[in-house]
Design an enzyme around this catalytic site. Structure first.
Site, PDB file in Angstrom:
ATOM      1  N   ARG A 131     -50.506   6.608  21.824  1.00 26.13           N
ATOM      2  CA  ARG A 131     -49.839   5.409  22.366  1.00 26.13           C
ATOM      3  C   ARG A 131     -48.329   5.557  22.491  1.00 26.13           C
ATOM      4  O   ARG A 131     -47.582   4.596  22.489  1.00 26.13           O
ATOM      5  CB  ARG A 131     -50.172   4.170  21.536  1.00 26.13           C
ATOM      6  N   LYS A 153     -41.044   5.096  35.551  1.00 25.70           N
ATOM      7  CA  LYS A 153     -42.359   5.069  36.195  1.00 25.70           C
ATOM      8  C   LYS A 153     -43.052   6.398  35.915  1.00 25.70           C
ATOM      9  O   LYS A 153     -42.494   7.462  36.176  1.00 25.70           O
ATOM     10  CB  LYS A 153     -42.230   4.885  37.710  1.00 25.70           C
ATOM     11  N   GLU A 195     -34.264  10.308  49.471  1.00 28.13           N
ATOM     12  CA  GLU A 195     -34.165   9.261  48.446  1.00 28.13           C
ATOM     13  C   GLU A 195     -32.699   8.865  48.218  1.00 28.13           C
ATOM     14  O   GLU A 195     -32.414   7.711  47.890  1.00 28.13           O
ATOM     15  CB  GLU A 195     -34.812   9.709  47.131  1.00 28.13           C
ATOM     16  N   LYS A 237     -29.714   3.154  40.875  1.00 27.50           N
ATOM     17  CA  LYS A 237     -31.073   3.023  40.333  1.00 27.50           C
ATOM     18  C   LYS A 237     -31.022   2.395  38.941  1.00 27.50           C
ATOM     19  O   LYS A 237     -31.828   1.506  38.617  1.00 27.50           O
ATOM     20  CB  LYS A 237     -31.771   4.382  40.287  1.00 27.50           C
ATOM     21  N   GLU A 247     -40.631  -4.111  38.091  1.00 25.15           N
ATOM     22  CA  GLU A 247     -40.810  -4.364  39.524  1.00 25.15           C
ATOM     23  C   GLU A 247     -41.421  -5.732  39.817  1.00 25.15           C
ATOM     24  O   GLU A 247     -42.367  -5.865  40.578  1.00 25.15           O
ATOM     25  CB  GLU A 247     -41.669  -3.245  40.148  1.00 25.15           C
ATOM     26  N   ARG A 251     -36.618  -4.439  42.113  1.00 26.98           N
ATOM     27  CA  ARG A 251     -36.912  -3.000  42.056  1.00 26.98           C
ATOM     28  C   ARG A 251     -37.729  -2.551  43.262  1.00 26.98           C
ATOM     29  O   ARG A 251     -37.664  -1.384  43.658  1.00 26.98           O
ATOM     30  CB  ARG A 251     -37.640  -2.663  40.743  1.00 26.98           C
ATOM     31  N   ASN A 255     -38.527   0.939  47.175  1.00 30.26           N
ATOM     32  CA  ASN A 255     -39.661   1.480  47.932  1.00 30.26           C
ATOM     33  C   ASN A 255     -39.410   1.501  49.439  1.00 30.26           C
ATOM     34  O   ASN A 255     -40.350   1.654  50.215  1.00 30.26           O
ATOM     35  CB  ASN A 255     -40.926   0.646  47.642  1.00 30.26           C
ATOM     36  N   HIS A 258     -41.449   3.674  51.741  1.00 32.65           N
ATOM     37  CA  HIS A 258     -42.528   4.283  50.961  1.00 32.65           C
ATOM     38  C   HIS A 258     -43.921   3.782  51.337  1.00 32.65           C
ATOM     39  O   HIS A 258     -44.897   4.512  51.159  1.00 32.65           O
ATOM     40  CB  HIS A 258     -42.285   4.094  49.462  1.00 32.65           C
ATOM     41  N   HIS A 262     -46.074   6.789  52.020  1.00 32.41           N
ATOM     42  CA  HIS A 262     -47.240   7.131  51.187  1.00 32.41           C
ATOM     43  C   HIS A 262     -48.504   7.240  52.034  1.00 32.41           C
ATOM     44  O   HIS A 262     -49.357   8.096  51.782  1.00 32.41           O
ATOM     45  CB  HIS A 262     -47.454   6.080  50.099  1.00 32.41           C
ATOM     46  N   HIS A 276     -43.099  14.670  50.257  1.00 29.17           N
ATOM     47  CA  HIS A 276     -42.880  13.248  49.979  1.00 29.17           C
ATOM     48  C   HIS A 276     -41.608  12.734  50.672  1.00 29.17           C
ATOM     49  O   HIS A 276     -41.632  11.729  51.378  1.00 29.17           O
ATOM     50  CB  HIS A 276     -42.807  13.024  48.465  1.00 29.17           C
TER      51      HIS A 276
END
Ligand code: GLY
Length: 377
Positions: A131, A153, A195, A237, A247, A251, A255, A258, A262, A276
């Site tokens: 954990r 993330k 980015e 960021k 998010e 946030r 994206n 994206h 994606h 990417h």
């Protein structure tokens, strides 16, 4: 960390302010050479686990192993195949089993050394084993240095889509060695640059103007321009993550490009033909075209963004190998597999001019259709 040395005297340090989970980002050339000292300072337990990929291991394993031996630190080195295919449940399980076999404790340290794939995968291993093991990010690609290593993330891919299995789990620190970019191909650098461009477009018109002047210098790794581009990206960021870690709102601006990107990546099949960042560059242009149709962006603003993408050598349109086999419906379907669906609706990041953006699900069907047609033609 007073002992951090950089080869050119330029050390930048920033903070991601998240209360007791706050952490520093250090940026400078040659920082990996002091990794054992950084690990010794961060380690609360007894063992360090480096997770890397075979390309990056080839560059650093020997020197880092020697460095850790001299520092008398227990180091286990785990390496996966390079590329998106390693963000798999199989690679994740194999790493967990390999680490568990060493009887780790929660205070042991996972070190993610590599690009975005390694950072996301290692971060998810660290987040879930026992954990949560401590972890630090040592990103070695431009994309990971300006985006994926900061903000917590972590995750892996599912057959249903990218990054669908994951956790928000912040590192204890991020160590950005700009010298590691020397080993990247020009194509990989350009892809990471997409980015950087994103931050100017969503948040900072002056930064975009700087990139118009100095983008080529950033790609050529000229220290002044490069450090400014990385530091500004990380600062923006860090600010956005500090305001909206999970998010719930702002946030999502990160994206930009994206949702389209994606979907293109998923259709291309993650086999290296479309990186990417390349997909994001096409997606950014798609978002600008959508905003243009909706009157949020002027024709000269759209033209400025397209001119910059062209000048930097990023792709201007969906590659032929993809359009030959992709219908508009297939693209739309791939977009709905993304995480940016809520209440059954796709959410889009729409630029408002240059330096600002908004997130909305209210996009007229015909405006979306015209962009999807452009992407798949
Ligand atoms: N890469 C987008 C984010 O970290 O939120």
């Amino acid at each position: 960390m007073d002992f951090l040395n950089v080869s050119d005297g330029r050390l930048v340090s920033l903070e991601v302010a998240l209360g007791e989970r706050s952490y520093p980002i250090y940026i400078g050339a040659g920082l990996i050479e002091g990794l054992s000292q950084v690990a010794a300072a961060a380690l609360r337990g007894k063992q360090c686990f480096v997770i890397s990929d075979d390309r990056v291991s080839g560059l650093y394993r020997q020197a880092i192993t020697r460095d850790f031996e001299q520092a008398d630190l227990a180091l286990h080195w785990l390496s996966v195949a390079p590329g998106e295919s390693s963000k798999s449940q199989a690679a994740y399980a194999a790493l967990c089993e390999a680490i568990l076999a060493k009887r780790p404790e929660r205070r042991d340290l996972v070190i993610a050394l590599g690009g975005g794939v390694v950072g996301d995968l290692a971060g998810f291993v660290a987040a879930t084993l026992l954990r949560g093991l401590d972890f630090i990010q040592v990103p070695t690609t431009l994309l990971a240095q300006v985006d994926s290593s900061v903000g917590g993330k972590t995750g892996i891919n599912s057959q249903q889509g990218k990054n669908l299995i994951g956790a928000f789990y912040q590192p204890k620190l991020v160590l950005i060695d700009t010298a590691s970019l020397n080993s990247l191909s020009p194509r990989a650098r350009r892809a990471g640059y997409a980015e950087i461009l994103k931050y100017g477009l969503i948040h900072d018109a002056d930064f975009f103007a700087f990139l118009e002047r100095e983008g080529e210098a950033v790609l050529n790794l000229e220290p002044e321009a490069l450090n400014r581009a990385i530091a500004t990206s990380c600062r923006i960021k860090a600010e956005i993550v500090a305001a909206d870690e999970r998010e719930a709102g702002r946030r999502a601006l990160l994206n930009l490009g994206h949702t389209f990107g994606h979907a293109l990546e998923a259709l291309a099949g993650y086999d290296g033909r479309l990186l990417h960042g390349e997909a994001v560059a096409i997606g950014i242009q798609a978002a600008y075209r959508l905003s243009r149709t909706m009157g949020l962006v002027s024709e000269p603003e759209l033209a400025r963004v397209v001119a910059h993408i062209r000048a930097l050598g990023l792709p201007l349109e969906t590659p032929r190998f993809l359009t030959a086999n992709t219908s508009a419906d297939a693209l739309l379907n791939a977009m709905t597999q993304d995480k940016k669906v809520s209440d059954g609706k796709l959410h889009f990041v729409l630029p408002r001019g240059i330096g600002a953006a908004l997130v909305t699900a209210e996009v007229p069907a015909e405006a979306l259709r015209s962009v999807i047609d452009w992407l798949s033609a």
